[in-house]
Design an enzyme around this catalytic site. Structure first.
Site, PDB file in Angstrom:
ATOM      1  N   PHE A 143      59.892  75.912  61.979  1.00 52.28           N
ATOM      2  CA  PHE A 143      60.261  76.373  63.319  1.00 52.28           C
ATOM      3  C   PHE A 143      61.465  75.565  63.787  1.00 52.28           C
ATOM      4  O   PHE A 143      61.623  74.388  63.448  1.00 52.28           O
ATOM      5  CB  PHE A 143      59.088  76.275  64.301  1.00 52.28           C
ATOM      6  CG  PHE A 143      58.575  74.876  64.556  1.00 52.28           C
ATOM      7  CD1 PHE A 143      59.043  74.120  65.625  1.00 52.28           C
ATOM      8  CD2 PHE A 143      57.599  74.313  63.733  1.00 52.28           C
ATOM      9  CE1 PHE A 143      58.564  72.841  65.869  1.00 52.28           C
ATOM     10  CE2 PHE A 143      57.111  73.029  63.971  1.00 52.28           C
ATOM     11  CZ  PHE A 143      57.601  72.290  65.051  1.00 52.28           C
ATOM     12  N   TYR A 144      62.306  76.220  64.577  1.00 54.05           N
ATOM     13  CA  TYR A 144      63.626  75.650  64.891  1.00 54.05           C
ATOM     14  C   TYR A 144      63.662  74.963  66.252  1.00 54.05           C
ATOM     15  O   TYR A 144      64.391  75.352  67.162  1.00 54.05           O
ATOM     16  CB  TYR A 144      64.692  76.742  64.783  1.00 54.05           C
ATOM     17  CG  TYR A 144      64.935  77.136  63.349  1.00 54.05           C
ATOM     18  CD1 TYR A 144      65.861  76.465  62.565  1.00 54.05           C
ATOM     19  CD2 TYR A 144      64.207  78.160  62.762  1.00 54.05           C
ATOM     20  CE1 TYR A 144      66.063  76.799  61.242  1.00 54.05           C
ATOM     21  CE2 TYR A 144      64.403  78.514  61.437  1.00 54.05           C
ATOM     22  CZ  TYR A 144      65.328  77.821  60.687  1.00 54.05           C
ATOM     23  OH  TYR A 144      65.524  78.167  59.372  1.00 54.05           O
ATOM     24  N   HIS A 145      62.880  73.909  66.358  1.00 57.98           N
ATOM     25  CA  HIS A 145      62.945  72.936  67.449  1.00 57.98           C
ATOM     26  C   HIS A 145      62.734  71.606  66.759  1.00 57.98           C
ATOM     27  O   HIS A 145      61.714  71.407  66.089  1.00 57.98           O
ATOM     28  CB  HIS A 145      61.870  73.200  68.508  1.00 57.98           C
ATOM     29  CG  HIS A 145      61.907  72.229  69.643  1.00 57.98           C
ATOM     30  ND1 HIS A 145      62.450  72.530  70.876  1.00 57.98           N
ATOM     31  CD2 HIS A 145      61.470  70.932  69.730  1.00 57.98           C
ATOM     32  CE1 HIS A 145      62.340  71.481  71.674  1.00 57.98           C
ATOM     33  NE2 HIS A 145      61.748  70.500  70.987  1.00 57.98           N
ATOM     34  N   HIS A 177      61.802  68.442  64.925  1.00 56.59           N
ATOM     35  CA  HIS A 177      60.535  67.713  64.806  1.00 56.59           C
ATOM     36  C   HIS A 177      60.547  66.916  63.512  1.00 56.59           C
ATOM     37  O   HIS A 177      61.172  67.311  62.522  1.00 56.59           O
ATOM     38  CB  HIS A 177      59.342  68.669  64.833  1.00 56.59           C
ATOM     39  CG  HIS A 177      59.373  69.717  63.759  1.00 56.59           C
ATOM     40  ND1 HIS A 177      60.202  70.832  63.823  1.00 56.59           N
ATOM     41  CD2 HIS A 177      58.698  69.827  62.585  1.00 56.59           C
ATOM     42  CE1 HIS A 177      60.027  71.576  62.741  1.00 56.59           C
ATOM     43  NE2 HIS A 177      59.134  70.992  61.967  1.00 56.59           N
ATOM     44  N   VAL A 178      59.857  65.791  63.534  1.00 57.17           N
ATOM     45  CA  VAL A 178      59.776  64.922  62.363  1.00 57.17           C
ATOM     46  C   VAL A 178      58.346  64.936  61.831  1.00 57.17           C
ATOM     47  O   VAL A 178      57.382  64.996  62.603  1.00 57.17           O
ATOM     48  CB  VAL A 178      60.226  63.479  62.704  1.00 57.17           C
ATOM     49  CG1 VAL A 178      59.274  62.817  63.671  1.00 57.17           C
ATOM     50  CG2 VAL A 178      60.381  62.629  61.444  1.00 57.17           C
ATOM     51  N   HIS A 179      58.204  64.927  60.512  1.00 56.39           N
ATOM     52  CA  HIS A 179      56.903  64.873  59.850  1.00 56.39           C
ATOM     53  C   HIS A 179      56.592  63.420  59.500  1.00 56.39           C
ATOM     54  O   HIS A 179      57.473  62.697  59.021  1.00 56.39           O
ATOM     55  CB  HIS A 179      56.907  65.709  58.576  1.00 56.39           C
ATOM     56  CG  HIS A 179      57.208  67.157  58.799  1.00 56.39           C
ATOM     57  ND1 HIS A 179      56.248  68.143  58.720  1.00 56.39           N
ATOM     58  CD2 HIS A 179      58.377  67.791  59.108  1.00 56.39           C
ATOM     59  CE1 HIS A 179      56.805  69.316  58.963  1.00 56.39           C
ATOM     60  NE2 HIS A 179      58.097  69.126  59.192  1.00 56.39           N
ATOM     61  N   GLN A 238      65.101  74.110  55.077  1.00 50.63           N
ATOM     62  CA  GLN A 238      64.923  74.652  56.413  1.00 50.63           C
ATOM     63  C   GLN A 238      63.530  74.296  56.975  1.00 50.63           C
ATOM     64  O   GLN A 238      62.571  74.235  56.212  1.00 50.63           O
ATOM     65  CB  GLN A 238      65.039  76.184  56.388  1.00 50.63           C
ATOM     66  CG  GLN A 238      66.364  76.731  55.896  1.00 50.63           C
ATOM     67  CD  GLN A 238      67.427  76.614  57.000  1.00 50.63           C
ATOM     68  OE1 GLN A 238      67.147  76.652  58.179  1.00 50.63           O
ATOM     69  NE2 GLN A 238      68.665  76.439  56.570  1.00 50.63           N
ATOM     70  N   PRO A 239      63.456  74.125  58.320  1.00 52.23           N
ATOM     71  CA  PRO A 239      62.156  73.870  58.941  1.00 52.23           C
ATOM     72  C   PRO A 239      61.376  75.168  59.134  1.00 52.23           C
ATOM     73  O   PRO A 239      61.953  76.258  59.063  1.00 52.23           O
ATOM     74  CB  PRO A 239      62.545  73.261  60.298  1.00 52.23           C
ATOM     75  CG  PRO A 239      63.860  73.897  60.610  1.00 52.23           C
ATOM     76  CD  PRO A 239      64.572  74.067  59.283  1.00 52.23           C
TER      77      PRO A 239
END
Length: 373
Positions: free
Chosen positions: A252-254, A256-258, A249-250
């Site tokens: 925050f839930y928008h 985005h790529v690391h 899971q991220p």
């Protein structure tokens, strides 16, 4: 970069870090040389929690330069270096050194006011692997996300140019395939060797991998290529030395790529957390609804309310006793069972393997220390 949109400035809480008062230590990571602290800013509020994270800055090659050309820059090997000798034994020496104050900086991240979810995120606790089926996602994870996720106001502030405009590395403002590239809070912004960027998509309502489908391939391909080009141009890094991945899971839930260099052991790169952008694109090319059909493993921490929700549906914290197929099998020692798996017929070699398996490995403390050259 496209013109920035004029927007009214968004006010954020102000605080003096020196006035932080410690309540307890959440996490002391000796490997990453970081510590997370829970406390308050009493001059602002006695009840609002604050999290302060200190992390030693990564070394830069210029910090250890001894050339005449770099004499004007701070260096560990200068007259300002204070040395306390612990011992010198033959070819080995041990010292405690304090370099120039310019090289002693510590990166600090502050979260204020901090929620219970922030405290959970930065605390040390037991971890459990959840194997999330599509049905479990719909019945358990998604309702929890909709009720309990972190506020996305700070994300929208960036996307709408209300905050951090000076930190934007690159922007494609297309509403469907565009994104903003900027430094992650984990990066000090100085050492390219330790680079860590986030690519945050402009398109809303894509919470995580679970929402991705074949229609998002143009967005993902654009992020992959445009980010590589921008990083190569600005930082001079070879695109083939970059790691680009999603968390699940991220935090925050928008969507985005690391992005960070492969040689940088960034947090969250372990296999049960990260999903390579290349692999995600390939999966969607093969099966457009792959992430609506796949079982996705992820880690939950003790204290997470989602873990409690999963515990109501599946066994997570407790482990069932191993089941034996027959009484005869129960009598076979573990070592004997392992030996039977060998395919070679050399009795002498089998006996050597038997002895090796039956002999416990020495504890780390019992292994003789070896000097490192």
């Amino acid at each position: 970069m496209p013109e920035q949109v004029e927007n009214s400035e968004v006010k954020s809480p102000t605080y003096d870090i020196s006035k932080f008062r410690l309540k307890r230590i959440l996490h002391n990571n000796s490997v990453r040389k970081s510590i997370a602290l829970l406390g308050t800013f009493p001059d602002l509020s006695e009840t609002d929690d604050a999290i302060v994270v200190f992390e030693k800055n990564a070394y830069q090659e210029s910090d250890v330069s001894t050339s005449k050309e770099s004499a004007a820059k701070p260096s560990y090997f200068s007259a300002e270096l204070k040395v306390d000798t612990e011992f010198i034994n033959n070819i080995y020496g041990s010292f405690q050194v304090v370099p120039s104050p310019d090289l002693c900086g510590v990166k600090s991240t502050v979260i204020y006011p901090a929620t219970d979810k922030h405290v959970e995120k930065y605390s040390i606790c037991q971890k459990y692997l959840i194997r999330e089926t599509p049905d479990l996602y719909e019945s358990t994870t998604l309702p929890y996300i909709n009720l309990s996720q972190f506020s996305l106001e700070w994300v929208y502030n960036i996307l709408e140019h209300k905050k951090e405009t000076e930190r934007i590395v690159f922007e494609d403002n297309d509403p469907e395939t565009g994104f903003i590239l900027l430094p992650d809070l984990k990066w000090d912004g100085r050492n390219v060797e330790n680079l860590y960027l986030l690519g945050i998509v402009h398109k809303h309502n894509i919470k995580s991998l679970r929402d991705l489908n074949g229609n998002h391939l143009p967005l993902l391909r654009n992020m992959r290529q445009s980010a590589k080009d921008a990083i190569s141009k600005r930082y001079g890094l070879n695109p083939n030395q970059l790691r680009m991945y999603f968390h699940y899971q991220p935090s925050f839930y928008h969507l985005h790529v690391h992005i960070n260099p492969i040689r940088n052991d960034a947090p969250g790169i372990w296999c049960e957390k990260s999903h390579m952008l290349d692999t995600v694109i390939s999966n969607l090319e093969l099966l457009p609804d792959f992430y609506q059909r796949a079982t996705l493993p992820f880690v939950l921490y003790e204290g997470n309310k989602l873990l409690d929700l999963y515990e109501e549906k599946i066994t997570v914290r407790s482990v069932a006793a191993p089941r034996s197929d027959s009484k005869e099998q129960e009598k076979v020692p573990a070592v004997q069972s392992a030996i039977e798996g060998f395919s070679d017929g050399d009795l002498e070699e089998r006996e050597c393997k038997r002895i090796k398996l039956a002999t416990p490995e020495p504890k780390e403390a019992e292994v003789p220390a070896q000097a490192c050259a």
